[in-house]
Write a protein that holds these residues in place. Structure first.
Motif, PDB file in Angstrom:
ATOM      1  N   THR A 133      48.242 -36.849  51.176  1.00 20.61           N
ATOM      2  CA  THR A 133      47.067 -36.397  50.426  1.00 20.61           C
ATOM      3  C   THR A 133      46.650 -37.433  49.383  1.00 20.61           C
ATOM      4  OG1 THR A 133      47.766 -34.109  50.738  1.00 20.61           O
ATOM      5  CG2 THR A 133      46.147 -34.522  49.013  1.00 20.61           C
ATOM      6  N   LEU A 134      47.641 -38.029  48.723  1.00 18.57           N
ATOM      7  CA  LEU A 134      47.324 -39.032  47.707  1.00 18.57           C
ATOM      8  C   LEU A 134      46.695 -40.274  48.320  1.00 18.57           C
ATOM      9  CD1 LEU A 134      50.412 -38.835  45.320  1.00 18.57           C
ATOM     10  CD2 LEU A 134      48.061 -38.174  44.825  1.00 18.57           C
ATOM     11  N   LEU A 141      47.694 -45.070  43.984  1.00 21.22           N
ATOM     12  CA  LEU A 141      48.362 -43.901  43.409  1.00 21.22           C
ATOM     13  C   LEU A 141      49.489 -43.421  44.309  1.00 21.22           C
ATOM     14  CD1 LEU A 141      45.432 -41.766  41.968  1.00 21.22           C
ATOM     15  CD2 LEU A 141      47.151 -43.059  40.707  1.00 21.22           C
ATOM     16  N   ALA A 142      49.255 -43.448  45.613  1.00 23.83           N
ATOM     17  CA  ALA A 142      50.291 -43.026  46.547  1.00 23.83           C
ATOM     18  C   ALA A 142      51.518 -43.924  46.434  1.00 23.83           C
ATOM     19  CB  ALA A 142      49.744 -43.030  47.971  1.00 23.83           C
ATOM     20  N   GLN A 143      51.311 -45.214  46.286  1.00 21.01           N
ATOM     21  CA  GLN A 143      52.436 -46.134  46.143  1.00 21.01           C
ATOM     22  C   GLN A 143      53.171 -45.914  44.820  1.00 21.01           C
ATOM     23  OE1 GLN A 143      50.792 -50.061  46.631  1.00 21.01           O
ATOM     24  NE2 GLN A 143      50.351 -49.770  48.828  1.00 21.01           N
ATOM     25  N   ALA A 302      43.299 -34.201  39.908  1.00 19.05           N
ATOM     26  CA  ALA A 302      42.928 -35.611  39.905  1.00 19.05           C
ATOM     27  C   ALA A 302      41.500 -35.774  40.376  1.00 19.05           C
ATOM     28  CB  ALA A 302      43.871 -36.404  40.801  1.00 19.05           C
ATOM     29  N   ASP A 303      40.857 -36.824  39.870  1.00 19.24           N
ATOM     30  CA  ASP A 303      39.517 -37.160  40.328  1.00 19.24           C
ATOM     31  C   ASP A 303      39.604 -37.796  41.704  1.00 19.24           C
ATOM     32  OD1 ASP A 303      38.470 -36.273  37.954  1.00 19.24           O
ATOM     33  OD2 ASP A 303      38.647 -38.258  36.998  1.00 19.24           O
ATOM     34  N   LYS A 304      38.892 -37.272  42.672  1.00 20.30           N
ATOM     35  CA  LYS A 304      38.953 -37.790  44.032  1.00 20.30           C
ATOM     36  C   LYS A 304      38.040 -38.992  44.160  1.00 20.30           C
ATOM     37  CE  LYS A 304      40.163 -33.400  46.188  1.00 20.30           C
ATOM     38  NZ  LYS A 304      39.847 -32.431  47.264  1.00 20.30           N
ATOM     39  N   VAL A 305      38.439 -40.043  43.507  1.00 20.76           N
ATOM     40  CA  VAL A 305      37.689 -41.292  43.540  1.00 20.76           C
ATOM     41  C   VAL A 305      38.618 -42.369  44.051  1.00 20.76           C
ATOM     42  CG1 VAL A 305      36.397 -43.000  42.201  1.00 20.76           C
ATOM     43  CG2 VAL A 305      36.225 -40.570  41.641  1.00 20.76           C
ATOM     44  N   GLU A 306      38.197 -43.138  45.006  1.00 21.27           N
ATOM     45  CA  GLU A 306      39.038 -44.184  45.574  1.00 21.27           C
ATOM     46  C   GLU A 306      39.343 -45.211  44.494  1.00 21.27           C
ATOM     47  OE1 GLU A 306      41.270 -45.964  48.437  1.00 21.27           O
ATOM     48  OE2 GLU A 306      40.194 -44.065  48.544  1.00 21.27           O
ATOM     49  N   GLY A 307      40.611 -45.502  44.354  1.00 23.76           N
ATOM     50  CA  GLY A 307      41.016 -46.499  43.368  1.00 23.76           C
ATOM     51  C   GLY A 307      41.142 -45.956  41.968  1.00 23.76           C
ATOM     52  N   ALA A 308      41.144 -44.634  41.803  1.00 23.37           N
ATOM     53  CA  ALA A 308      41.289 -44.056  40.463  1.00 23.37           C
ATOM     54  C   ALA A 308      42.621 -44.447  39.879  1.00 23.37           C
ATOM     55  CB  ALA A 308      41.161 -42.530  40.534  1.00 23.37           C
ATOM     56  N   THR A 310      44.019 -42.830  37.181  1.00 26.27           N
ATOM     57  CA  THR A 310      44.723 -41.693  36.578  1.00 26.27           C
ATOM     58  C   THR A 310      45.596 -41.027  37.624  1.00 26.27           C
ATOM     59  OG1 THR A 310      42.853 -41.319  35.125  1.00 26.27           O
ATOM     60  CG2 THR A 310      44.452 -39.520  35.340  1.00 26.27           C
ATOM     61  N   PRO A 311      46.867 -40.834  37.353  1.00 22.00           N
ATOM     62  CA  PRO A 311      47.726 -40.183  38.340  1.00 22.00           C
ATOM     63  C   PRO A 311      47.285 -38.763  38.578  1.00 22.00           C
ATOM     64  CG  PRO A 311      48.859 -40.386  36.254  1.00 22.00           C
ATOM     65  CD  PRO A 311      47.584 -41.162  36.122  1.00 22.00           C
ATOM     66  N   PRO A 312      47.454 -38.260  39.800  1.00 26.00           N
ATOM     67  CA  PRO A 312      46.983 -36.924  40.121  1.00 26.00           C
ATOM     68  C   PRO A 312      47.808 -35.816  39.507  1.00 26.00           C
ATOM     69  CG  PRO A 312      48.164 -37.823  41.970  1.00 26.00           C
ATOM     70  CD  PRO A 312      48.047 -38.920  40.953  1.00 26.00           C
ATOM     71  N   SER A 313      49.022 -36.097  39.124  1.00 29.10           N
ATOM     72  CA  SER A 313      49.850 -35.015  38.595  1.00 29.10           C
ATOM     73  C   SER A 313      50.854 -35.582  37.629  1.00 29.10           C
ATOM     74  CB  SER A 313      50.587 -34.281  39.727  1.00 29.10           C
ATOM     75  OG  SER A 313      51.446 -35.176  40.377  1.00 29.10           O
ATOM     76  N   GLU A 314      51.269 -34.711  36.754  1.00 35.72           N
ATOM     77  CA  GLU A 314      52.326 -35.055  35.815  1.00 35.72           C
ATOM     78  C   GLU A 314      53.434 -34.023  35.976  1.00 35.72           C
ATOM     79  OE1 GLU A 314      50.708 -35.106  31.987  1.00 35.72           O
ATOM     80  OE2 GLU A 314      49.464 -36.870  32.274  1.00 35.72           O
ATOM     81  N   GLY A 315      54.583 -34.487  36.253  1.00 32.36           N
ATOM     82  CA  GLY A 315      55.688 -33.563  36.470  1.00 32.36           C
ATOM     83  C   GLY A 315      56.815 -33.806  35.514  1.00 32.36           C
ATOM     84  N   GLU A 316      57.509 -32.763  35.230  1.00 32.28           N
ATOM     85  CA  GLU A 316      58.699 -32.835  34.395  1.00 32.28           C
ATOM     86  C   GLU A 316      59.863 -32.300  35.173  1.00 32.28           C
ATOM     87  OE1 GLU A 316      58.233 -30.786  30.834  1.00 32.28           O
ATOM     88  OE2 GLU A 316      56.899 -32.226  29.896  1.00 32.28           O
ATOM     89  N   SER A 317      60.990 -32.953  35.040  1.00 27.14           N
ATOM     90  CA  SER A 317      62.201 -32.465  35.681  1.00 27.14           C
ATOM     91  C   SER A 317      62.883 -31.477  34.780  1.00 27.14           C
ATOM     92  CB  SER A 317      63.157 -33.644  35.979  1.00 27.14           C
ATOM     93  OG  SER A 317      62.501 -34.542  36.851  1.00 27.14           O
ATOM     94  N   PRO A 318      63.477 -30.487  35.330  1.00 28.01           N
ATOM     95  CA  PRO A 318      64.153 -29.473  34.481  1.00 28.01           C
ATOM     96  C   PRO A 318      65.328 -30.105  33.787  1.00 28.01           C
ATOM     97  CG  PRO A 318      64.666 -29.126  36.807  1.00 28.01           C
ATOM     98  CD  PRO A 318      63.614 -30.167  36.760  1.00 28.01           C
TER      99      PRO A 318
END
Length: 318
Positions: A133-134, A141-143, A302-308, A310-318
């Protein structure tokens, strides 16, 4: 010729009076108490009572001939036998209960391991779908997400590396006389403790390891190695002996760096001083699963713009 008057006369010697010989002292004269006990084992009072019974026409003693004593001995024997049977039955019941509990724990542990493997496979599938998807949004961003997932331990990894296996000593009574490298912890000679695994895994990280796992449990920045009683836990999951530490990294440099550093010295001390069984080997291919405790707590669209950028998500580990 008669003596002159007033002249002193010499005394007439007399024969010595014979004396009676003194009686010879007994060799056991100093042991009167023991002698009296051997010569008169029966107390005079009991002897007098036995004589009075004989004079009255009765036997000297009735202890062993008394019917009450025989009945009492039979009752005591029966009670002792019943108690022994009950104790043996209780021990057997405890053993059966213990075996049943162990069997249930092992059965449930197998179920947990199976479900953990299924969860890991599903997590890998979700990560692959996320990456696909990324890529539709941004290849860069996918990389970045793929690289961060690898570092965070969210995806399994495979590659060459180094394996260190440690196990308890064959007998815990054999101890060494060298200095104790575990002076800060309680003395448990001959047993591998949580602090040993902590030091060895940290030394592998210092030697250049890219991913580390203990008995298949992935170590991440939020993972912990601790103990609960005599059990060693990694992310609250108990480990079984032997403890296999797998590290992915350069097989040409990592083993030598580990051996020359604190990890090699510590491992050598455990082996020589405490009899800990140690085995090291270089492996061409090691597979380390993803961490089972990582998860996303928050995310943003995330903004669906090629080459954006800004990362699509921010995650935190427990």
């Amino acid at each position: 010729m008669s003596p002159q008057p007033g002249t002193p006369q010499a005394p007439i010697p007399q024969a010595p009076t014979p004396q009676a010989p003194s009686p010879q002292r007994r060799p056991d004269a100093s042991m009167t108490l023991i002698t009296s006990m051997l010569e008169r084992p029966l107390d005079p009072g009991y002897a007098a009572a036995a004589e009075r019974r004989e004079e009255a026409g009765l036997p000297r003693a009735t202890g062993l001939r008394s019917p009450a004593l025989i009945v009492f001995a039979v009752v005591i024997g029966v009670l002792v036998g019943i108690a022994a049977i009950q104790l043996r039955g209780g021990e057997t019941t405890r053993q059966r209960t213990k075996a049943s509990l162990i069997q249930r724990i092992e059965s449930q542990q197998k179920i947990v391991d199976t479900r953990a493997a299924q969860a890991g496979a599903l997590r890998s599938e979700i990560a692959a779908l996320d990456a696909e998807t990324l890529r539709d949004v941004s290849e860069s961003l996918a990389q970045d997400v793929e690289r961060l997932s690898l570092v965070a331990g969210a995806v399994p990894v495979r590659g060459p590396g180094f394996v260190v296996t440690v196990d308890d000593a064959p007998t815990t009574d054999e101890g060494g006389t060298n200095s104790d490298p575990r002076a800060e912890a309680a003395s448990t000679d001959g047993k591998v403790i949580a602090r040993d695994l902590q030091i060895l895994t940290n030394s592998l990280w210092e030697a250049g390891a890219e991913a580390v796992a203990v008995n298949g449990q992935r170590l991440t920045s939020t993972a912990s190695i601790r103990f609960a009683g005599e059990a060693i836990l990694v992310d609250y999951r108990p480990l079984k002996r032997p403890y296999v530490i797998s590290a992915i990294g350069d097989p040409g440099s990592m083993p030598a760096t580990f051996a020359d550093g604190n990890g090699g010295t510590y491992l050598s001390t455990l082996k020589s001083s405490f009899g800990i069984r140690v085995e090291t080997k270089v492996s061409r291919e090691i597979t380390i699963p993803a961490s089972a405790t990582l998860g996303t707590r928050a995310a943003t669209v995330a903004d669906k713009v090629e080459g954006a950028s800004t990362p699509p998500s921010e995650g935190e580990s427990p």
